[in-house]
Design a protein around this motif. Structure first.
Motif: not given
Lengths: 152, 152
Positions: A76, A95-98, A104, A131-138, B125, B128
DNA sequence: GATTTATTTGCAACTGATTCTCAGTAATAA
DNA sequence: TTATTACTGAGAATCAGTTGCAAATAAATC
């Protein structure tokens, strides 16, 4: 298992291109950086070590490294092209925490064959997978549950 | 649940900025495009509809939309910044040709369960998923093969 | 190792995308 | 309506990246 110098040499040979001293130096510099970089930054590093490599040559060499599979576009990149070397860095999932911004990386192995298959059916020659995944880490997922209502 | 016009108005108000007619038109145009676009393309669309919005204003407005969370960066192609609006877009895979810049989207179904599983094991979690693959479409791949020897 | 040939190089000029400057225009608040 | 401040279009300026060219160099051949 060839090292990156060998891979590059072989790649060039196959294409009928020459392994020149600027190209060697650039390759070396690329593998001495363990972060993302752009052409200008790479050029800066090289200049401080050895003399006499032009920015134009850096720009000309980067696509070769890309095609040789030694380097890939970084995630990106906004504004400027950014790169990272990939030798010994298999492609990964980000894995990107928003919420907290933590990143990670995990490997892409499980997804790779699927993509290769899709590419085949589309007749697309894939070179670079991101491949990127955005969301919330635990951590953030649990705190966010506490203050349900706070909007962004 | 606010629509995009409201979100933009609120964002501007909060920043002490003004909701002007060019900005409205640009916002409208952004949400009328359901593909990726760059500033120039967006400008082209607006020009054909209404008159008198300058390219500079398009360039100035895009970062605002970005910050307002209405638009996000898409994968850069051919040295240009690309954008897409964010709004009820089903997840998809982007296949971007690095040579002609063409973009094909396919759905993510086959990959989705795999990712869900990984996410679970990471306790992440996901909200996106973005899977972008850069390479050569079949057209460009075949032309590139023709001139094997004319390397650059 | 000298010769030949094609590829590379550095440099400077160039291109195309994005940003900036500035003088005039328009939105908002009083 | 007036005052204030932000906004706009147009074109100039900037910046990243590319290209043309003559000189330099790697690799192949003698």
């Amino acid at each position: 298992m060839a090292d990156h110098a060998t891979i590059f040499r072989d790649y060039l040979a196959k294409k009928g291109l020459k392994l020149t001293s600027p190209r060697k130096k650039i390759l070396e510099a690329v593998f001495a950086i363990h972060e993302h970089f752009n052409a200008e930054e790479l050029y800066g590093r090289i200049k401080s070590h050895s003399q006499g490599i032009s920015l134009a040559t850096v720009y000309r060499t980067l696509p070769l490294l890309l095609e040789a599979g030694l380097v890939q576009h970084a995630l990106r990149s906004a504004g400027r092209e950014r790169y990272e070397h990939i030798y010994g860095h298999p492609k990964h999932i980000h894995w990107l925490c928003r919420s907290c911004g933590s990143l990670v990386e995990t490997d892409l192995q499980s997804v790779d064959p699927l993509i290769a298959e899709l590419a085949k059916s589309l007749n697309f020659k894939e070179e670079d997978i991101e491949l990127s995944i955005r969301g919330l880490c635990w951590k953030c997922a649990s705190t966010e549950n506490e203050n349900q209502t706070d909007e962004r």
